[in-house]
Design an enzyme around this catalytic site. Structure first.
Site, PDB file in Angstrom:
ATOM      1  N   GLY A 196       0.839  -1.208   0.000  1.00 41.80           N
ATOM      2  CA  GLY A 196       0.000   0.000   0.000  1.00 41.80           C
ATOM      3  C   GLY A 196       0.873   1.256   0.000  1.00 41.80           C
ATOM      4  O   GLY A 196       1.884   1.303   0.695  1.00 41.80           O
ATOM      5  N   ARG A 229       0.990  -4.905  -5.549  1.00 37.86           N
ATOM      6  CA  ARG A 229       1.055  -6.154  -4.809  1.00 37.86           C
ATOM      7  C   ARG A 229       1.318  -7.201  -5.886  1.00 37.86           C
ATOM      8  O   ARG A 229       0.643  -7.219  -6.904  1.00 37.86           O
ATOM      9  CB  ARG A 229      -0.238  -6.392  -4.045  1.00 37.86           C
ATOM     10  CG  ARG A 229      -0.429  -5.289  -2.976  1.00 37.86           C
ATOM     11  CD  ARG A 229      -1.450  -5.663  -1.942  1.00 37.86           C
ATOM     12  NE  ARG A 229      -1.357  -4.778  -0.791  1.00 37.86           N
ATOM     13  CZ  ARG A 229      -2.087  -3.675  -0.628  1.00 37.86           C
ATOM     14  NH1 ARG A 229      -2.963  -3.308  -1.537  1.00 37.86           N
ATOM     15  NH2 ARG A 229      -1.949  -2.951   0.466  1.00 37.86           N
ATOM     16  N   ASP A 262       5.124  -4.763   6.126  1.00 36.01           N
ATOM     17  CA  ASP A 262       5.778  -6.016   6.538  1.00 36.01           C
ATOM     18  C   ASP A 262       5.821  -7.070   5.428  1.00 36.01           C
ATOM     19  O   ASP A 262       6.782  -7.837   5.339  1.00 36.01           O
ATOM     20  CB  ASP A 262       5.184  -6.570   7.845  1.00 36.01           C
ATOM     21  CG  ASP A 262       3.680  -6.715   7.800  1.00 36.01           C
ATOM     22  OD1 ASP A 262       3.071  -6.395   6.760  1.00 36.01           O
ATOM     23  OD2 ASP A 262       3.106  -7.136   8.818  1.00 36.01           O
ATOM     24  N   ASP A 319       2.024  -0.723  11.795  1.00 35.58           N
ATOM     25  CA  ASP A 319       1.920  -2.092  12.319  1.00 35.58           C
ATOM     26  C   ASP A 319       3.221  -2.882  12.181  1.00 35.58           C
ATOM     27  O   ASP A 319       3.199  -4.102  12.081  1.00 35.58           O
ATOM     28  CB  ASP A 319       0.752  -2.826  11.637  1.00 35.58           C
ATOM     29  CG  ASP A 319       0.926  -2.932  10.137  1.00 35.58           C
ATOM     30  OD1 ASP A 319       1.835  -2.280   9.579  1.00 35.58           O
ATOM     31  OD2 ASP A 319       0.156  -3.685   9.505  1.00 35.58           O
TER      32      ASP A 319
HETATM   33  P1  ADP Z   1       2.774  -4.365   2.678  1.00 32.35           P
HETATM   34  O1  ADP Z   1       4.195  -4.348   2.258  1.00 32.35           O
HETATM   35  O2  ADP Z   1       2.150  -3.010   2.667  1.00 32.35           O
HETATM   36  O3  ADP Z   1       2.570  -5.137   3.961  1.00 32.35           O
HETATM   37  P2  ADP Z   1       1.694  -6.625   1.207  1.00 32.35           P
HETATM   38  O4  ADP Z   1       1.591  -7.494   2.423  1.00 32.35           O
HETATM   39  O5  ADP Z   1       0.575  -6.622   0.244  1.00 32.35           O
HETATM   40  O6  ADP Z   1       1.939  -5.108   1.551  1.00 32.35           O
HETATM   41  O7  ADP Z   1       3.038  -7.052   0.454  1.00 32.35           O
HETATM   42  C1  ADP Z   1       3.472  -6.388  -0.701  1.00 32.35           C
HETATM   43  C2  ADP Z   1       4.141  -7.355  -1.626  1.00 32.35           C
HETATM   44  O8  ADP Z   1       5.311  -7.895  -0.994  1.00 32.35           O
HETATM   45  C3  ADP Z   1       3.325  -8.578  -2.004  1.00 32.35           C
HETATM   46  O9  ADP Z   1       2.413  -8.334  -3.031  1.00 32.35           O
HETATM   47  C4  ADP Z   1       4.403  -9.536  -2.460  1.00 32.35           C
HETATM   48  O10 ADP Z   1       4.845  -9.217  -3.755  1.00 32.35           O
HETATM   49  C5  ADP Z   1       5.522  -9.226  -1.466  1.00 32.35           C
HETATM   50  N1  ADP Z   1       5.455 -10.172  -0.333  1.00 32.35           N
HETATM   51  C6  ADP Z   1       4.577 -10.172   0.689  1.00 32.35           C
HETATM   52  N2  ADP Z   1       4.773 -11.233   1.497  1.00 32.35           N
HETATM   53  C7  ADP Z   1       5.798 -11.931   0.955  1.00 32.35           C
HETATM   54  C8  ADP Z   1       6.469 -13.153   1.292  1.00 32.35           C
HETATM   55  N3  ADP Z   1       6.129 -13.860   2.366  1.00 32.35           N
HETATM   56  N4  ADP Z   1       7.461 -13.567   0.482  1.00 32.35           N
HETATM   57  C9  ADP Z   1       7.809 -12.875  -0.601  1.00 32.35           C
HETATM   58  N5  ADP Z   1       7.214 -11.726  -0.979  1.00 32.35           N
HETATM   59  C10 ADP Z   1       6.230 -11.255  -0.221  1.00 32.35           C
HETATM   60  O1  F6P Z   2      -1.827  -1.330   4.658  1.00 28.25           O
HETATM   61  C1  F6P Z   2      -2.413  -0.096   4.434  1.00 28.25           C
HETATM   62  C2  F6P Z   2      -3.877  -0.241   4.134  1.00 28.25           C
HETATM   63  O2  F6P Z   2      -4.341   1.057   3.818  1.00 28.25           O
HETATM   64  C3  F6P Z   2      -4.728  -0.865   5.228  1.00 28.25           C
HETATM   65  O3  F6P Z   2      -5.035  -0.011   6.293  1.00 28.25           O
HETATM   66  C4  F6P Z   2      -5.930  -1.266   4.441  1.00 28.25           C
HETATM   67  O4  F6P Z   2      -6.616  -2.294   5.064  1.00 28.25           O
HETATM   68  C5  F6P Z   2      -5.339  -1.724   3.144  1.00 28.25           C
HETATM   69  O5  F6P Z   2      -4.111  -1.051   3.019  1.00 28.25           O
HETATM   70  C6  F6P Z   2      -6.206  -1.448   1.954  1.00 28.25           C
HETATM   71  O6  F6P Z   2      -5.549  -1.895   0.834  1.00 28.25           O
HETATM   72  P1  F6P Z   2      -6.045  -1.726  -0.675  1.00 28.25           P
HETATM   73  O7  F6P Z   2      -5.057  -0.812  -1.292  1.00 28.25           O
HETATM   74  O8  F6P Z   2      -5.922  -3.099  -1.226  1.00 28.25           O
HETATM   75  O9  F6P Z   2      -7.425  -1.202  -0.661  1.00 28.25           O
END
Ligand code: ADP
Ligand code: F6P
Length: 324
Positions: free
Chosen positions: A15, A76, A107, A133
């Site tokens: 995000g 993502r 994360d 978070d």
């Molecule tokens: P954020 O970084 O905001 O927590 P996401 O959890 O959607 O957002 O993760 C972003 C991107 O990071 C995912 O779409 C994926 O490409 C990569 N990613 C997330 N988790 C993993 C993982 N366990 N191993 C490898 N890549 C990951």
């Molecule tokens: O991680 C940031 C965040 O804005 C969360 O608070 C929310 O749940 C999520 O992203 C929404 O994601 P999307 O971009 O898929 O609507």
């Protein structure tokens, strides 16, 4: 003494968050000041896999510090969750001569950085998410702006709620995290806060508090609910049905993710971007930068991801006391 690096990459993932541009700008300008070439990777890990990569110069980041969103765009990327996708991404780093990569994201993005570091690419993470978070740090890029955006919006809802003597439920972002909700509740003087880290009171308990507050002469009842709690519309209907008090739910949504970053977000993002480049120059990998107890520090990504973010109990307690 580690060998001097000549080229690094930078990407934003997950995000978006206000302040990401300030971090990119800092990475680019710090690296260039050290004679290091910087490659910008578009659309997170997607761009890495597809080679959507270009050389950045000091001008590429001109006029960006005040802008929300991310000039590198974000995504993502499901393909990067697979070993094949991760190998392709590491290979692309080599094709473009990137000896190190700065990943700005939440994360999930940090987990991705850890995978790349295992494949021999030096990675440094910068915590970028409005959700606050990430357990190892007291601060994440974007949170301050998001909570101020929420506060401004809630001020407006409060005006109309008081005029109509209504109950208002405002849903703020945070699928798994109640930080925006908790900070907004205290900053806006809300009567109640609902967060995923705490058991939700029953409808009857909520109604009891609303009626008691009405008896005390309060002209509105403001509930701040984190997205992760869900059911704001249904709760509004239920409250109206059980109390006869007009109740409205407002979902703030993605407006919390945009907008010009606050001074705090610009400052921390700029500092973290510079530190990320310094860590790469020291030959470090698999580290995430944190701001903790008033200092910039860095942690091993695996260790950082093992840490559990808990809600600040004192803040939760104070939010309740102040709603009397
Ligand atoms: P954020 O970084 O905001 O927590 P996401 O959890 O959607 O957002 O993760 C972003 C991107 O990071 C995912 O779409 C994926 O490409 C990569 N990613 C997330 N988790 C993993 C993982 N366990 N191993 C490898 N890549 C990951
Ligand atoms: O991680 C940031 C965040 O804005 C969360 O608070 C929310 O749940 C999520 O992203 C929404 O994601 P999307 O971009 O898929 O609507």
């Amino acid at each position: 003494m580690s060998k001097k690096i000549s080229t690094i990459g930078v990407l934003t993932s997950g995000g978006d968050a206000p302040g990401m541009n300030a971090a990119i700008r800092s990475v680019v300008r710090t690296a260039i000041s050290k004679g290091i070439k910087v490659m910008g990777v578009r659309k997170g890990y997607n761009g890495l896999i597809n080679g959507d990569i270009f050389e950045m110069n000091t001008k590429s980041v001109s006029d960006t510090i005040q802008r929300g969103g991310t000039i590198l765009q974000t995504a993502r990327c499901a393909q990067f969750m697979t070993e094949d996708g991760q190998r392709k991404a590491a290979e692309m780093c080599r094709v473009f001569g990137m000896e190190g990569l700065v990943v700005i994201g939440g994360d999930g993005s940090l987990q991705g950085a850890e995978k790349l570091s295992k494949l021999g690419i030096n990675t440094i993470g910068i915590p970028g998410t409005i959700d606050l978070d990430i357990a190892c740090t007291d601060y994440t890029i974007g949170f301050d702006t998001a909570v101020n955006t929420a506060m401004e919006a809630i001020n407006k809802i409060r005006d109309t709620s008081t005029s109509h003597e209504r109950c208002s439920i405002v849903e703020v972002m945070g699928r798994h995290s109640g930080y925006i909700a908790l900070w907004s509740a205290i900053s806006n003087g809300a009567e109640m806060v609902l967060i995923p880290e705490k058991e939700r009171p029953s409808d009857e308990e909520i109604v009891k508090e609303i009626l008691e507050s009405k008896k005390k002469g309060k002209k509105h009842f403001l509930i701040i609910a984190a997205e992760g709690v869900g059911g704001s519309e249904q709760l509004a209907k239920k409250i109206e049905e059980l109390t006869g008090i007009e109740t409205r739910a407002s979902i703030l949504g993605h407006l919390q993710r945009g907008g010009s970053p606050s001074a705090l977000d610009r400052l921390h993002a700029s500092m973290m971007g510079a530190i990320a480049v310094e860590l790469l120059c020291e030959g470090k990998s698999n580290r995430v930068i944190a701001y903790r107890d008033g200092k910039y520090v860095d942690f091993d990504i695996n260790e950082a991801l093992q840490m559990k973010k808990t809600i600040n109990e004192k803040m939760y307690e104070v939010s309740k006391i102040l709603s009397l």
